[in-house]
Design an enzyme around this catalytic site. Structure first.
Site, PDB file in Angstrom:
ATOM      1  N   ILE A  22       8.627  16.319  14.894  1.00 39.60           N
ATOM      2  CA  ILE A  22       9.965  15.789  15.184  1.00 39.60           C
ATOM      3  C   ILE A  22      10.413  14.797  14.098  1.00 39.60           C
ATOM      4  O   ILE A  22       9.800  13.736  13.919  1.00 39.60           O
ATOM      5  CB  ILE A  22       9.992  15.135  16.593  1.00 39.60           C
TER       6      ILE A  22
ATOM      7  N   GLY B 130       7.008  23.271 -17.507  1.00 39.00           N
ATOM      8  CA  GLY B 130       5.602  23.407 -17.893  1.00 39.00           C
ATOM      9  C   GLY B 130       4.749  22.402 -17.137  1.00 39.00           C
ATOM     10  O   GLY B 130       5.010  22.114 -15.962  1.00 39.00           O
TER      11      GLY B 130
ATOM     12  N   GLU C 215      23.414  22.599  12.236  1.00 41.62           N
ATOM     13  CA  GLU C 215      22.136  22.279  11.580  1.00 41.62           C
ATOM     14  C   GLU C 215      21.824  23.324  10.505  1.00 41.62           C
ATOM     15  O   GLU C 215      21.409  22.997   9.396  1.00 41.62           O
ATOM     16  CB  GLU C 215      21.000  22.247  12.616  1.00 41.62           C
ATOM     17  N   ARG C 216      22.053  24.589  10.833  1.00 37.49           N
ATOM     18  CA  ARG C 216      21.735  25.660   9.868  1.00 37.49           C
ATOM     19  C   ARG C 216      22.678  25.626   8.676  1.00 37.49           C
ATOM     20  O   ARG C 216      22.258  25.852   7.535  1.00 37.49           O
ATOM     21  CB  ARG C 216      21.768  27.015  10.580  1.00 37.49           C
TER      22      ARG C 216
HETATM   23  C1  FAD Z   1       9.184  18.583   8.263  1.00 39.79           C
HETATM   24  C2  FAD Z   1       9.609  19.236   9.548  1.00 39.79           C
HETATM   25  C3  FAD Z   1      10.616  18.674  10.297  1.00 39.79           C
HETATM   26  C4  FAD Z   1      10.997  19.242  11.516  1.00 39.79           C
HETATM   27  N1  FAD Z   1      11.916  18.601  12.309  1.00 39.79           N
HETATM   28  C5  FAD Z   1      12.124  19.049  13.576  1.00 39.79           C
HETATM   29  C6  FAD Z   1      12.933  18.301  14.494  1.00 39.79           C
HETATM   30  O1  FAD Z   1      13.507  17.263  14.147  1.00 39.79           O
HETATM   31  N2  FAD Z   1      13.067  18.763  15.764  1.00 39.79           N
HETATM   32  C7  FAD Z   1      12.450  19.907  16.191  1.00 39.79           C
HETATM   33  O2  FAD Z   1      12.610  20.271  17.347  1.00 39.79           O
HETATM   34  N3  FAD Z   1      11.682  20.652  15.334  1.00 39.79           N
HETATM   35  C8  FAD Z   1      11.504  20.242  14.056  1.00 39.79           C
HETATM   36  N4  FAD Z   1      10.706  20.960  13.201  1.00 39.79           N
HETATM   37  C9  FAD Z   1      10.092  22.182  13.664  1.00 39.79           C
HETATM   38  C10 FAD Z   1      10.684  23.447  13.050  1.00 39.79           C
HETATM   39  O3  FAD Z   1      11.967  23.676  13.574  1.00 39.79           O
HETATM   40  C11 FAD Z   1       9.698  24.586  13.350  1.00 39.79           C
HETATM   41  O4  FAD Z   1       8.563  24.368  12.516  1.00 39.79           O
HETATM   42  C12 FAD Z   1      10.265  25.951  13.138  1.00 39.79           C
HETATM   43  O5  FAD Z   1      11.275  26.227  14.064  1.00 39.79           O
HETATM   44  C13 FAD Z   1       9.196  27.045  13.249  1.00 39.79           C
HETATM   45  O6  FAD Z   1       8.440  26.883  14.409  1.00 39.79           O
HETATM   46  P1  FAD Z   1       6.815  26.877  14.287  1.00 39.79           P
HETATM   47  O7  FAD Z   1       6.451  25.923  13.214  1.00 39.79           O
HETATM   48  O8  FAD Z   1       6.265  26.646  15.633  1.00 39.79           O
HETATM   49  O9  FAD Z   1       6.436  28.304  13.781  1.00 39.79           O
HETATM   50  P2  FAD Z   1       6.220  29.665  14.701  1.00 39.79           P
HETATM   51  O10 FAD Z   1       7.307  29.721  15.655  1.00 39.79           O
HETATM   52  O11 FAD Z   1       4.810  29.526  15.234  1.00 39.79           O
HETATM   53  O12 FAD Z   1       6.299  30.743  13.618  1.00 39.79           O
HETATM   54  C14 FAD Z   1       5.240  31.009  12.701  1.00 39.79           C
HETATM   55  C15 FAD Z   1       5.661  32.175  11.786  1.00 39.79           C
HETATM   56  O13 FAD Z   1       5.917  33.334  12.587  1.00 39.79           O
HETATM   57  C16 FAD Z   1       7.208  33.821  12.313  1.00 39.79           C
HETATM   58  N5  FAD Z   1       7.812  34.371  13.535  1.00 39.79           N
HETATM   59  C17 FAD Z   1       7.886  33.801  14.765  1.00 39.79           C
HETATM   60  N6  FAD Z   1       8.566  34.595  15.596  1.00 39.79           N
HETATM   61  C18 FAD Z   1       8.944  35.694  14.884  1.00 39.79           C
HETATM   62  C19 FAD Z   1       9.696  36.876  15.173  1.00 39.79           C
HETATM   63  N7  FAD Z   1      10.232  37.089  16.385  1.00 39.79           N
HETATM   64  N8  FAD Z   1       9.862  37.783  14.189  1.00 39.79           N
HETATM   65  C20 FAD Z   1       9.349  37.577  12.965  1.00 39.79           C
HETATM   66  N9  FAD Z   1       8.640  36.478  12.615  1.00 39.79           N
HETATM   67  C21 FAD Z   1       8.455  35.544  13.562  1.00 39.79           C
HETATM   68  C22 FAD Z   1       8.003  32.606  11.835  1.00 39.79           C
HETATM   69  O14 FAD Z   1       9.108  33.000  11.063  1.00 39.79           O
HETATM   70  C23 FAD Z   1       6.951  31.883  11.018  1.00 39.79           C
HETATM   71  O15 FAD Z   1       6.886  32.459   9.744  1.00 39.79           O
HETATM   72  C24 FAD Z   1      10.365  20.430  11.955  1.00 39.79           C
HETATM   73  C25 FAD Z   1       9.373  21.022  11.172  1.00 39.79           C
HETATM   74  C26 FAD Z   1       8.957  20.420  10.000  1.00 39.79           C
HETATM   75  C27 FAD Z   1       7.842  21.051   9.214  1.00 39.79           C
END
Ligand code: FAD
Length: 381
Positions: free
Chosen positions: A160, A341, A244-245
């Site tokens: 978060i 480099g 956001e996006r």
């Molecule tokens: C620095 C940082 C800041 C962040 N800030 C916030 C924040 O403020 N609030 C918040 O709520 N979250 C936050 N996040 C979380 C971020 O939104 C999530 O990391 C992101 O949505 C992916 O979720 P996950 O990491 O659980 O990956 P997963 O959901 O576990 O996904 C892992 C991989 O599987 C792939 N995958 C999953 N489902 C599918 C599908 N149906 N088809 C194909 N591929 C798929 C994903 O693309 C990814 O490559 C933050 C993350 C980071 C690293």
């Protein structure tokens, strides 16, 4: 009127100038120190609030300057020009946490939360992602059970942004059955019994941003802190994702543009085989391609923003803009390091930080793959 002025009129240009001044005076002299410290000082929120930066994109009745997408874009571009994605993410966490409050919170909740956050006195964040997964929002597990005038919350959140220092947390919880129809949003305050914040998570990039895990253990939250109708939270989260996006697309093309500018400067200074790098055709073409990609990513994001501003439904296009821009920033930051480099691998160069900071942009706010899923659905697949 130039095409640029159709997007950025007089108001937006004034916003740009004032934020540029703020960045030059209050951020640039300290940004490297904050990157190393792993956070920005609390005083910067107050200064950003006083300068009007935090209020851009938020309603005037709570102290904001109004919901104008191109003012927001101009401000975001200028903040990112300080060269720290983490700083931009920290100062921007209210942009994802606060809109649900001013859109759907009760009048009392809006009054309690919004003005203080916009003034920079309090820090706001959004907590959706859980250790068990972030992409599949509809399967989130943090449970909130209604008991009279309260909700009892159990579960955890992770990754978060501003999670460590925040005062107000817009938290996605499960109040109903399985799936997207059982999700609600609750405003949870730091200090609420049963709510604890973990240590700051160590990251590849975005060093100036504090990122944390949150734990809810029989945390008792007033029912009046419900944001919007019960079990309608999924729709609020999805609506919130749009801005956001778009903002992540802005971060991506601005990151790429900075990497391009650094590269253009470097190839004119650096000499190899008796001539500047800029004289080697392979590098000239590489830079020409980088510039083309940045230009297209930027123009497309602005086009989508203009359609959003006009009230059109652009779910597919926002996902396309994010994926296109992050694909470009992945390639451009990679090439920028290559052009520098060995120096590109050194912490003293900006391209090194841009390369690291960029990596999150195709993951946060919906991954590249999830954006493609959104696009495919909109194509009727
Ligand atoms: C620095 C940082 C800041 C962040 N800030 C916030 C924040 O403020 N609030 C918040 O709520 N979250 C936050 N996040 C979380 C971020 O939104 C999530 O990391 C992101 O949505 C992916 O979720 P996950 O990491 O659980 O990956 P997963 O959901 O576990 O996904 C892992 C991989 O599987 C792939 N995958 C999953 N489902 C599918 C599908 N149906 N088809 C194909 N591929 C798929 C994903 O693309 C990814 O490559 C933050 C993350 C980071 C690293």
């Amino acid at each position: 009127m130039t095409a640029y002025q159709q997007y950025f009129g007089e108001t937006q240009q004034l916003v740009r100038q004032s934020i540029r001044r703020f960045v030059e005076q209050e951020i640039l002299p300290h940004v490297d120190e904050w990157e190393e410290a792993g956070e920005i000082p609390r005083s910067l929120y107050l200064k950003a609030g006083a300068a009007g930066l935090l209020g851009i994109g938020h309603p005037e009745e709570y102290g904001g300057t109004g919901v104008d997408i191109f003012s927001k874009i101009a401000a975001s571009e200028e903040v990112l020009r300080a060269g720290s994605g983490g700083l931009a993410a920290s100062l921007g966490s209210l942009d994802i946490g606060l809109p649900p409050v001013w859109k759907w919170g009760s009048p009392a909740l809006k009054e309690r939360v919004c003005p203080a956050v916009i003034r920079g006195e309090k820090i706001q964040c959004l907590a959706v992602t859980e250790p068990s997964g972030g992409s599949d929002v509809a399967s989130l597990k943090t449970r909130a059970v209604r008991e009279g005038d309260f909700y009892r919350v159990n579960g955890s959140k992770t990754f978060i942004t501003s999670g460590f220092h925040a005062d107000f947390y817009t938290v996605a919880v499960r109040t109903g059955g399985e799936g997207y129809g059982g999700i609600s949003l609750l405003l949870i305050e730091k200090g609420t019994p049963g709510f604890t914040v973990g240590n700051k998570l160590k990251k590849m990039g975005w060093w100036a941003s504090d990122t944390a895990e949150l734990f809810f253990d029989d945390c008792v939250v007033p029912a009046s802190h419900l944001i919007g109708a019960e079990n309608m939270g999924f729709y609020a989260i999805m609506a919130n994702f749009q801005m956001e996006r778009l903002n992540l697309a802005v971060m991506a093309y601005t990151t790429a543009e900075l990497a391009l500018q650094e590269s253009l400067w470097y190839v004119q200074q650096r000499v190899a085989f008796g001539k500047p790098l800029a004289k080697f055709q392979v590098l000239r073409h590489k830079l020409a391609e980088m510039a083309t990609q940045v230009e297209v990513a930027k123009e497309y994001a602005w086009r989508v923003a203009a359609r959003m501003q006009a009230g059109e439904e652009v779910v597919k296009e926002v996902s396309m803009a994010k994926n296109f821009a992050t694909d470009v920033s992945d390639r451009v930051t990679h090439e920028a390091v290559q052009i520098f480099g060995g120096m590109g691998f050194m912490r003293e160069t900006l391209v090194e930080r841009l390369y690291r900071d960029n990596r999150i942009l195709s993951i946060g706010g919906g991954t590249y793959e999830i954006m493609n899923e959104v696009i495919a659905k909109q194509l009727g697949l």
